[in-house]
Scaffold this motif. Structure first.
Motif, short mmCIF file in Angstrom:
data_model
loop_
_atom_site.label_atom_id
_atom_site.label_comp_id
_atom_site.label_asym_id
_atom_site.label_seq_id
_atom_site.Cartn_x
_atom_site.Cartn_y
_atom_site.Cartn_z
N THR A 23 0.84 -1.19 0.00
CA THR A 23 0.00 0.00 0.00
C THR A 23 0.87 1.24 0.00
O THR A 23 1.84 1.34 0.74
CB THR A 23 -0.92 0.01 1.23
OG1 THR A 23 -1.74 -1.17 1.20
CG2 THR A 23 -1.82 1.23 1.22
N ASP A 73 -4.98 -2.52 -7.51
CA ASP A 73 -6.23 -1.76 -7.42
C ASP A 73 -5.80 -0.32 -7.20
O ASP A 73 -5.54 0.10 -6.05
CB ASP A 73 -7.08 -2.29 -6.27
CG ASP A 73 -8.44 -1.63 -6.19
OD1 ASP A 73 -8.59 -0.52 -6.75
OD2 ASP A 73 -9.34 -2.19 -5.57
N LYS A 76 -7.50 1.83 -4.66
CA LYS A 76 -7.12 1.61 -3.27
C LYS A 76 -5.64 1.87 -3.04
O LYS A 76 -5.13 1.65 -1.93
CB LYS A 76 -7.46 0.18 -2.85
CG LYS A 76 -8.94 -0.12 -2.85
CD LYS A 76 -9.23 -1.53 -2.36
CE LYS A 76 -10.73 -1.79 -2.31
NZ LYS A 76 -11.04 -3.16 -1.85
N ASN A 77 -4.95 2.27 -4.12
CA ASN A 77 -3.51 2.54 -3.99
C ASN A 77 -2.74 1.34 -3.47
O ASN A 77 -1.79 1.47 -2.68
CB ASN A 77 -3.27 3.75 -3.07
CG ASN A 77 -2.53 4.87 -3.78
OD1 ASN A 77 -2.53 4.95 -5.01
ND2 ASN A 77 -1.88 5.71 -3.01
N THR A 78 -3.13 0.16 -3.94
CA THR A 78 -2.57 -1.08 -3.41
C THR A 78 -2.27 -2.06 -4.54
O THR A 78 -3.03 -2.16 -5.51
CB THR A 78 -3.55 -1.73 -2.42
OG1 THR A 78 -3.79 -0.83 -1.33
CG2 THR A 78 -2.98 -3.04 -1.86
#
Length: 126
Positions: A23, A73, A76-78
């Protein structure tokens, strides 16, 4: 300052699965290609997967192909690394890394990356 945090590591039995997450904070991940690397004690750092900034391109070395899946994603910055059918030789500290880019391609070499997380331990043992 760019900040990456890995999570999801742990102890798993051979044949088991884990999902690692990477993340990002303080920057938008969709302008970065991401790589996952690992390093076991006494061994060199090894790339295990990478993904382009929009997710259209991925790469896996033969050692993890058909067992590991990278995905992202951006909302979601992940970025995720799904690891299945784990083996003892997958035991290592796993790191994610980010490279700022406008190119829709993967980057396989560790020295191409700009930012690194602190790592998460994965141990495969019965």
């Amino acid at each position: 300052q760019v900040h990456l945090v890995e999570s999801g590591g742990g102890l798993v039995q051979p044949g088991g699965s884990l999902r690692l997450s990477c993340t990002a904070s303080r920057f938008t991940l969709d302008s970065y290609a991401i790589g996952w690397f690992r390093q076991a004690p006494g061994k060199e750092r090894e790339g295990v997967s990478c993904i382009s900034c929009r997710g259209g391109n991925t790469y896996y070395p033969d050692s993890v192909k058909d067992r590991f899946t990278i995905s992202r994603d951006n909302a979601k910055n992940t970025v995720y690394l799904e690891m299945n059918r784990l083996k003892a030789e997958d035991t290592a500290v796993y790191y994610c890394a980010a490279k700022s880019t406008r190119l829709f391609r993967v980057f396989k070499a560790a020295d191409e990356y700009d930012y690194w997380g602190q790592g998460t331990q994965v141990t495969v043992s019965s």
